[in-house]
Design an enzyme around this catalytic site. Structure first.
Site, PDB file in Angstrom:
ATOM      1  N   LYS A  88     -54.680   8.457  46.218  1.00 49.80           N
ATOM      2  CA  LYS A  88     -56.346   7.578  45.548  1.00 49.80           C
ATOM      3  C   LYS A  88     -57.628   6.428  46.285  1.00 49.80           C
ATOM      4  CE  LYS A  88     -54.947  10.265  42.303  1.00 49.80           C
ATOM      5  NZ  LYS A  88     -55.108  11.514  42.117  1.00 49.80           N
ATOM      6  N   ALA A 122     -47.382   7.061  37.626  1.00 51.28           N
ATOM      7  CA  ALA A 122     -46.205   7.818  37.974  1.00 51.28           C
ATOM      8  C   ALA A 122     -45.308   7.035  37.405  1.00 51.28           C
ATOM      9  CB  ALA A 122     -46.052   7.071  39.823  1.00 51.28           C
ATOM     10  N   LYS A 173     -62.400   4.659  40.387  1.00 48.80           N
ATOM     11  CA  LYS A 173     -61.700   4.150  39.591  1.00 48.80           C
ATOM     12  C   LYS A 173     -60.955   2.629  39.481  1.00 48.80           C
ATOM     13  CE  LYS A 173     -57.769   6.358  40.035  1.00 48.80           C
ATOM     14  NZ  LYS A 173     -56.237   5.606  39.682  1.00 48.80           N
ATOM     15  N   ARG A 237     -51.329  -0.814  39.682  1.00 50.11           N
ATOM     16  CA  ARG A 237     -51.292  -1.835  40.669  1.00 50.11           C
ATOM     17  C   ARG A 237     -53.256  -2.675  41.079  1.00 50.11           C
ATOM     18  NH1 ARG A 237     -49.436   2.531  44.262  1.00 50.11           N
ATOM     19  NH2 ARG A 237     -49.480   4.536  42.195  1.00 50.11           N
ATOM     20  N   ASN A 238     -54.175  -1.390  40.611  1.00 47.18           N
ATOM     21  CA  ASN A 238     -55.273  -2.195  41.009  1.00 47.18           C
ATOM     22  C   ASN A 238     -56.199  -3.251  39.874  1.00 47.18           C
ATOM     23  OD1 ASN A 238     -56.841  -0.864  43.168  1.00 47.18           O
ATOM     24  ND2 ASN A 238     -55.344   0.625  42.586  1.00 47.18           N
TER      25      ASN A 238
END
Length: 310
Positions: A88, A122, A173, A237-238
């Site tokens: 991504k 995940a 995103k 994470r982002n």
């Protein structure tokens, strides 16, 4: 997911330590360590050429910043192989998406490519919580093959022909999720985040239409659904990177404090520059870029952004 449906899964890992640890303990020593694999179904290697030679379908799941290092070691014939991107992010070396990188650098055409899109963290897949995936490919035969490989009791598959749209939306995103995290770290609430995300999906649509026109509905799960889960989930994470920045961490220290790659950081630079080349008005992208790459104060930039959202 693959071990559920395939008799043998070849897995190329980064080094001999990881390979040995998985073979000895049955799980990854670093990531999602609670997930145990049936070793009878796995053949591990550190050689990408060994993997590509043995497989019809190759799933690329390395962070975008490391993909070129991995792919440049490939010397065997990849003709008629299907390459599936679960990445991504933007490939920094060429400042482009995976689909273009594979086509331009390795002559892997779009007919032999696919993109796996979410919403699908995940961590929840590892817990076998029901998740939905979209496989985007221009070839019906390839789509059918991949749906059969990934579909299971806890994974529901859908297909799409919007290869580049799905890839770009997954990149966008992540940038928007950094913004949602910054807002949270600054103390903005759910009401603001809802407005932020509704504006973000419109920016996504504007960008996708400018880059690659195709029949698509950005309200579908692969677009809006993936944006929502990445913007809101604590697994994101982002979002977590943005949250640290909003709380006062420098961008550098926030990145260093994380043990996994937040793709949105690297993507923000490329998407911002592309939007400027296209003459697009994307205030959220502009704001995130100014904070990440121009050292602008997050609080002041978000205060300015609030006047541009509706």
């Amino acid at each position: 997911m693959l071990v559920e449906n395939c008799k043998v899964v070849h897995w190329c890992v980064r080094n001999e330590y990881v390979k040995g640890a998985i073979e000895q303990r049955g799980h990854n020593p670093t990531y999602l360590t609670a997930v145990n694999f049936n070793l009878k179904n796995l053949k591990l290697t550190t050689d990408i050429n060994e993997l590509v030679s043995a497989c019809e379908v190759i799933v690329l799941a390395t962070p975008s910043i490391y993909l070129s290092d991995t792919m440049e070691k490939m010397t065997v014939d990849s003709t008629n192989k299907i390459f599936v991107s679960a990445i991504k992010g933007i490939i920094p070396k060429v400042n482009d998406v995976v689909a273009h990188y594979l086509r331009d650098e390795f002559k892997i055409g779009f007919r032999n490519q696919a993109v796996i899109a979410g919403p699908c963290h995940a961590e929840e897949v590892a817990m076998e919580r029901l998740s939905y995936l979209t496989v985007a490919t221009v070839e019906e035969e390839v789509s059918t093959k991949l749906v059969n490989i990934f579909n299971s009791d806890f994974i529901k598959m859908h297909s799409s022909k919007d290869l580049l749209g799905n890839e770009y939306s997954a990149i966008l995103k992540n940038i928007f999720a950094i913004g949602a995290g910054i807002a949270s770290g600054l103390g903005y609430g759910d009401n603001f985040t809802a407005v932020f995300v509704s504006n973000a999906i419109r920016e996504m649509e504007t960008f996708l239409e400018a880059i690659y026109e195709a029949p698509r509905d950005v309200n579908e799960s692969a677009y809006l659904g993936d944006l929502l889960v990445t913007a809101y989930s604590l697994f994101s994470r982002n979002r977590n990177l943005g949250n640290l920045i909003g709380k006062g961490y420098t961008v550098k220290s926030a990145i260093q404090s994380m043990n996994m790659v937040a793709e949105g950081y690297y993507a923000a630079d490329s998407i911002y520059k592309t939007s400027k080349e296209k003459g697009l008005k994307l205030p959220i992208v502009d704001t995130i870029y100014s904070i990440l790459y121009e050292g602008k104060n997050a609080e002041k930039q978000f205060k300015k952004l609030t006047a541009k959202l509706d």
